[in-house]
Design a protein around this motif. Sequence first.
Motif, PDB file in Angstrom:
ATOM      1  N   LEU A   4      42.654  58.823  41.541  1.00  0.00           N
ATOM      2  CA  LEU A   4      43.582  57.727  41.788  1.00  0.00           C
ATOM      3  C   LEU A   4      43.165  56.913  43.006  1.00  0.00           C
ATOM      4  CD1 LEU A   4      46.200  56.201  41.162  1.00  0.00           C
ATOM      5  CD2 LEU A   4      47.384  57.865  42.595  1.00  0.00           C
ATOM      6  N   VAL A   5      42.804  57.582  44.081  1.00  0.00           N
ATOM      7  CA  VAL A   5      42.377  56.888  45.294  1.00  0.00           C
ATOM      8  C   VAL A   5      41.079  56.122  45.030  1.00  0.00           C
ATOM      9  CG1 VAL A   5      41.625  57.206  47.684  1.00  0.00           C
ATOM     10  CG2 VAL A   5      43.575  58.493  46.807  1.00  0.00           C
ATOM     11  N   LEU A   6      40.151  56.720  44.285  1.00  0.00           N
ATOM     12  CA  LEU A   6      38.913  56.029  43.929  1.00  0.00           C
ATOM     13  C   LEU A   6      39.189  54.796  43.082  1.00  0.00           C
ATOM     14  CD1 LEU A   6      36.569  59.033  43.136  1.00  0.00           C
ATOM     15  CD2 LEU A   6      36.360  57.432  45.030  1.00  0.00           C
ATOM     16  N   LEU A   7      40.107  54.913  42.135  1.00  0.00           N
ATOM     17  CA  LEU A   7      40.450  53.764  41.295  1.00  0.00           C
ATOM     18  C   LEU A   7      41.072  52.633  42.110  1.00  0.00           C
ATOM     19  CD1 LEU A   7      41.845  55.498  38.102  1.00  0.00           C
ATOM     20  CD2 LEU A   7      39.762  54.162  38.305  1.00  0.00           C
ATOM     21  N   ILE A   8      41.932  52.976  43.050  1.00  0.00           N
ATOM     22  CA  ILE A   8      42.531  51.956  43.909  1.00  0.00           C
ATOM     23  C   ILE A   8      41.441  51.264  44.722  1.00  0.00           C
ATOM     24  CG2 ILE A   8      44.045  51.586  45.904  1.00  0.00           C
ATOM     25  CD1 ILE A   8      45.846  53.813  44.710  1.00  0.00           C
ATOM     26  N   GLY A   9      40.498  52.017  45.233  1.00  0.00           N
ATOM     27  CA  GLY A   9      39.381  51.441  45.973  1.00  0.00           C
ATOM     28  C   GLY A   9      38.552  50.506  45.114  1.00  0.00           C
ATOM     29  N   MET A  10      38.278  50.907  43.882  1.00  0.00           N
ATOM     30  CA  MET A  10      37.493  50.055  42.978  1.00  0.00           C
ATOM     31  C   MET A  10      38.242  48.775  42.633  1.00  0.00           C
ATOM     32  SD  MET A  10      35.285  52.497  40.465  1.00  0.00           S
ATOM     33  CE  MET A  10      36.521  53.673  39.984  1.00  0.00           C
ATOM     34  N   VAL A  11      39.548  48.876  42.433  1.00  0.00           N
ATOM     35  CA  VAL A  11      40.343  47.680  42.147  1.00  0.00           C
ATOM     36  C   VAL A  11      40.283  46.719  43.325  1.00  0.00           C
ATOM     37  CG1 VAL A  11      42.704  46.850  41.842  1.00  0.00           C
ATOM     38  CG2 VAL A  11      41.871  48.736  40.456  1.00  0.00           C
ATOM     39  N   LEU A  12      40.400  47.236  44.538  1.00  0.00           N
ATOM     40  CA  LEU A  12      40.332  46.378  45.722  1.00  0.00           C
ATOM     41  C   LEU A  12      38.959  45.713  45.854  1.00  0.00           C
ATOM     42  CD1 LEU A  12      42.293  48.543  48.281  1.00  0.00           C
ATOM     43  CD2 LEU A  12      43.028  46.402  47.227  1.00  0.00           C
ATOM     44  N   ILE A  13      37.904  46.435  45.529  1.00  0.00           N
ATOM     45  CA  ILE A  13      36.559  45.848  45.565  1.00  0.00           C
ATOM     46  C   ILE A  13      36.462  44.717  44.548  1.00  0.00           C
ATOM     47  CG2 ILE A  13      34.126  46.279  45.015  1.00  0.00           C
ATOM     48  CD1 ILE A  13      34.572  49.121  46.180  1.00  0.00           C
ATOM     49  N   LEU A  14      36.904  44.973  43.315  1.00  0.00           N
ATOM     50  CA  LEU A  14      36.834  43.946  42.268  1.00  0.00           C
ATOM     51  C   LEU A  14      37.714  42.743  42.590  1.00  0.00           C
ATOM     52  CD1 LEU A  14      36.774  46.157  39.070  1.00  0.00           C
ATOM     53  CD2 LEU A  14      34.907  44.816  40.024  1.00  0.00           C
ATOM     54  N   GLY A  16      38.472  41.659  45.576  1.00  0.00           N
ATOM     55  CA  GLY A  16      37.939  40.934  46.717  1.00  0.00           C
ATOM     56  C   GLY A  16      36.660  40.163  46.442  1.00  0.00           C
ATOM     57  N   MET A  17      35.932  40.533  45.402  1.00  0.00           N
ATOM     58  CA  MET A  17      34.648  39.893  45.117  1.00  0.00           C
ATOM     59  C   MET A  17      34.731  38.374  44.937  1.00  0.00           C
ATOM     60  SD  MET A  17      32.878  42.801  42.758  1.00  0.00           S
ATOM     61  CE  MET A  17      31.314  41.997  42.476  1.00  0.00           C
ATOM     62  N   PRO A  18      35.685  37.844  44.167  1.00  0.00           N
ATOM     63  CA  PRO A  18      35.729  36.383  44.004  1.00  0.00           C
ATOM     64  C   PRO A  18      35.989  35.641  45.309  1.00  0.00           C
ATOM     65  CG  PRO A  18      37.129  37.456  42.382  1.00  0.00           C
ATOM     66  CD  PRO A  18      36.666  38.509  43.329  1.00  0.00           C
ATOM     67  N   TYR A  19      36.766  36.226  46.202  1.00  0.00           N
ATOM     68  CA  TYR A  19      37.061  35.581  47.484  1.00  0.00           C
ATOM     69  C   TYR A  19      35.823  35.507  48.364  1.00  0.00           C
ATOM     70  CZ  TYR A  19      41.900  36.082  46.105  1.00  0.00           C
ATOM     71  OH  TYR A  19      43.079  36.001  45.426  1.00  0.00           O
ATOM     72  N   VAL A  20      34.947  36.498  48.261  1.00  0.00           N
ATOM     73  CA  VAL A  20      33.708  36.500  49.035  1.00  0.00           C
ATOM     74  C   VAL A  20      32.685  35.567  48.391  1.00  0.00           C
ATOM     75  CG1 VAL A  20      31.765  37.943  49.775  1.00  0.00           C
ATOM     76  CG2 VAL A  20      34.097  38.821  49.918  1.00  0.00           C
ATOM     77  N   ALA A  21      32.582  35.603  47.079  1.00  0.00           N
ATOM     78  CA  ALA A  21      31.562  34.825  46.373  1.00  0.00           C
ATOM     79  C   ALA A  21      31.876  33.333  46.326  1.00  0.00           C
ATOM     80  CB  ALA A  21      31.397  35.372  44.954  1.00  0.00           C
ATOM     81  N   ALA A  22      33.139  32.970  46.122  1.00  0.00           N
ATOM     82  CA  ALA A  22      33.486  31.555  45.949  1.00  0.00           C
ATOM     83  C   ALA A  22      34.886  31.285  46.502  1.00  0.00           C
ATOM     84  CB  ALA A  22      33.406  31.181  44.481  1.00  0.00           C
ATOM     85  N   PRO A  23      35.038  31.264  47.822  1.00  0.00           N
ATOM     86  CA  PRO A  23      36.378  31.112  48.398  1.00  0.00           C
ATOM     87  C   PRO A  23      37.042  29.775  48.061  1.00  0.00           C
ATOM     88  CG  PRO A  23      34.703  31.068  50.121  1.00  0.00           C
ATOM     89  CD  PRO A  23      34.019  31.433  48.855  1.00  0.00           C
ATOM     90  N   GLU A  24      36.281  28.692  48.001  1.00  0.00           N
ATOM     91  CA  GLU A  24      36.880  27.386  47.691  1.00  0.00           C
ATOM     92  C   GLU A  24      37.370  27.336  46.242  1.00  0.00           C
ATOM     93  OE1 GLU A  24      37.678  24.990  49.756  1.00  0.00           O
ATOM     94  OE2 GLU A  24      36.914  26.261  51.370  1.00  0.00           O
ATOM     95  N   ALA A  25      36.587  27.894  45.339  1.00  0.00           N
ATOM     96  CA  ALA A  25      37.001  27.930  43.934  1.00  0.00           C
ATOM     97  C   ALA A  25      38.254  28.787  43.771  1.00  0.00           C
ATOM     98  CB  ALA A  25      35.870  28.464  43.059  1.00  0.00           C
ATOM     99  N   MET A  26      38.329  29.877  44.519  1.00  0.00           N
ATOM    100  CA  MET A  26      39.512  30.732  44.447  1.00  0.00           C
ATOM    101  C   MET A  26      40.738  30.006  44.983  1.00  0.00           C
ATOM    102  SD  MET A  26      39.077  33.513  42.885  1.00  0.00           S
ATOM    103  CE  MET A  26      40.611  34.272  43.315  1.00  0.00           C
TER     104      MET A  26
END
Length: 66
Positions: A4-14, A16-26
């Motif tokens: 469960l903790v690993l899944l929560i971590g993976m969800v947070l990674i996924l 956060g990725m768009p905000y890092v890759a394309a903040p203006e588009a987000m």
Amino acid sequence: MKILVLLIGMVLILEGMPYVAAPEAMREWLEKLSKMPAGQLRAVGLIAMAVGLLICFIVQSTSLFN
């Protein structure tokens, strides 16, 4: 509990990725989301939940991912 903790971590990674890759588009996408009617957002959320549940069911009940 570890899974469960690993899944929560993976969800947070996924999530956060768009905000890092394309903040203006987000930012533009979030503006569009804020203008959508509540009923439409609710429908999209329900569809996303149903697809997630279907994926979990398929992975747990079949031997496709063994």
